[in-house]
Design a protein around this motif. Structure first.
Motif, PDB file in Angstrom:
ATOM      1  N   GLU A 183       0.831  -1.206   0.000  1.00 35.33           N
ATOM      2  CA  GLU A 183       0.000   0.000   0.000  1.00 35.33           C
ATOM      3  C   GLU A 183       0.867   1.258   0.000  1.00 35.33           C
ATOM      4  O   GLU A 183       0.540   2.237  -0.686  1.00 35.33           O
ATOM      5  CB  GLU A 183      -0.929  -0.006   1.216  1.00 35.33           C
ATOM      6  N   ILE A 184       1.969   1.225   0.729  1.00 31.97           N
ATOM      7  CA  ILE A 184       2.883   2.373   0.761  1.00 31.97           C
ATOM      8  C   ILE A 184       3.511   2.581  -0.611  1.00 31.97           C
ATOM      9  O   ILE A 184       3.598   3.710  -1.102  1.00 31.97           O
ATOM     10  CB  ILE A 184       3.955   2.190   1.844  1.00 31.97           C
ATOM     11  N   MET A 185       3.949   1.508  -1.258  1.00 33.32           N
ATOM     12  CA  MET A 185       4.559   1.632  -2.589  1.00 33.32           C
ATOM     13  C   MET A 185       3.551   2.205  -3.588  1.00 33.32           C
ATOM     14  O   MET A 185       3.903   3.058  -4.408  1.00 33.32           O
ATOM     15  CB  MET A 185       5.093   0.278  -3.066  1.00 33.32           C
ATOM     16  N   ALA A 186       2.306   1.753  -3.514  1.00 32.20           N
ATOM     17  CA  ALA A 186       1.267   2.282  -4.398  1.00 32.20           C
ATOM     18  C   ALA A 186       1.010   3.759  -4.098  1.00 32.20           C
ATOM     19  O   ALA A 186       0.782   4.563  -5.016  1.00 32.20           O
ATOM     20  CB  ALA A 186      -0.018   1.469  -4.259  1.00 32.20           C
ATOM     21  N   ALA A 187       1.067   4.145  -2.820  1.00 30.52           N
ATOM     22  CA  ALA A 187       0.882   5.555  -2.452  1.00 30.52           C
ATOM     23  C   ALA A 187       2.031   6.406  -2.972  1.00 30.52           C
ATOM     24  O   ALA A 187       1.812   7.527  -3.451  1.00 30.52           O
ATOM     25  CB  ALA A 187       0.755   5.684  -0.928  1.00 30.52           C
ATOM     26  N   PHE A 188       3.263   5.879  -2.919  1.00 24.98           N
ATOM     27  CA  PHE A 188       4.397   6.611  -3.485  1.00 24.98           C
ATOM     28  C   PHE A 188       4.197   6.799  -4.988  1.00 24.98           C
ATOM     29  O   PHE A 188       4.432   7.893  -5.524  1.00 24.98           O
ATOM     30  CB  PHE A 188       5.716   5.877  -3.213  1.00 24.98           C
ATOM     31  N   HIS A 189       3.752   5.768  -5.663  1.00 23.18           N
ATOM     32  CA  HIS A 189       3.496   5.869  -7.107  1.00 23.18           C
ATOM     33  C   HIS A 189       2.442   6.957  -7.369  1.00 23.18           C
ATOM     34  O   HIS A 189       2.601   7.775  -8.274  1.00 23.18           O
ATOM     35  CB  HIS A 189       3.042   4.518  -7.662  1.00 23.18           C
ATOM     36  N   ALA A 190       1.388   6.961  -6.561  1.00 23.74           N
ATOM     37  CA  ALA A 190       0.339   7.975  -6.717  1.00 23.74           C
ATOM     38  C   ALA A 190       0.897   9.375  -6.454  1.00 23.74           C
ATOM     39  O   ALA A 190       0.512  10.343  -7.115  1.00 23.74           O
ATOM     40  CB  ALA A 190      -0.822   7.680  -5.774  1.00 23.74           C
ATOM     41  N   GLY A 191       1.810   9.485  -5.502  1.00 27.85           N
ATOM     42  CA  GLY A 191       2.438  10.777  -5.210  1.00 27.85           C
ATOM     43  C   GLY A 191       3.262  11.287  -6.373  1.00 27.85           C
ATOM     44  O   GLY A 191       3.187  12.459  -6.743  1.00 27.85           O
ATOM     45  N   TYR A 192       4.057  10.402  -6.968  1.00 27.04           N
ATOM     46  CA  TYR A 192       4.874  10.808  -8.123  1.00 27.04           C
ATOM     47  C   TYR A 192       3.991  11.131  -9.334  1.00 27.04           C
ATOM     48  O   TYR A 192       4.287  12.057 -10.093  1.00 27.04           O
ATOM     49  CB  TYR A 192       5.900   9.735  -8.465  1.00 27.04           C
ATOM     50  N   GLN A 193       2.892  10.389  -9.480  1.00 28.89           N
ATOM     51  CA  GLN A 193       1.966  10.680 -10.569  1.00 28.89           C
ATOM     52  C   GLN A 193       1.333  12.053 -10.364  1.00 28.89           C
ATOM     53  O   GLN A 193       1.129  12.800 -11.322  1.00 28.89           O
ATOM     54  CB  GLN A 193       0.878   9.606 -10.661  1.00 28.89           C
ATOM     55  N   ALA A 194       1.043  12.401  -9.122  1.00 23.10           N
ATOM     56  CA  ALA A 194       0.474  13.721  -8.823  1.00 23.10           C
ATOM     57  C   ALA A 194       1.435  14.826  -9.250  1.00 23.10           C
ATOM     58  O   ALA A 194       1.007  15.851  -9.790  1.00 23.10           O
ATOM     59  CB  ALA A 194       0.151  13.833  -7.327  1.00 23.10           C
ATOM     60  N   ILE A 195       2.731  14.618  -9.015  1.00 25.49           N
ATOM     61  CA  ILE A 195       3.727  15.606  -9.458  1.00 25.49           C
ATOM     62  C   ILE A 195       3.663  15.762 -10.969  1.00 25.49           C
ATOM     63  O   ILE A 195       3.640  16.883 -11.485  1.00 25.49           O
ATOM     64  CB  ILE A 195       5.145  15.197  -9.014  1.00 25.49           C
TER      65      ILE A 195
END
Length: 68
Positions: free
Chosen positions: A10-22
């Protein structure tokens, strides 16, 4: 009821979502937090630090995200 922290997946997916937001012109924490919120977690400032070093070198983004 015991407090649950996000899993490594879940943390890795959240990091991916964070980078996608950028990439989409938003902030990392907007995407990161939105993803964990959708999974039912909340950012709880009063939650115990979940960092491996107990925050001695700062806190990781996932530090205080919990699900009760």
């Amino acid at each position: 009821m015991p407090v649950r922290r996000p899993s490594e997946e879940e943390i890795m997916a959240a990091f991916h979502a964070g980078y996608q937001a950028i990439d989409d012109g938003r902030t990392f924490m907007d995407g990161f937090g939105r993803h964990l919120t959708l999974l039912g977690y909340r950012d709880s400032p009063e939650a115990e630090c979940g960092c491996a070093d107990k925050g001695r070198h700062g806190h990781q983004p996932e530090c205080r995200w919990v699900k009760a």
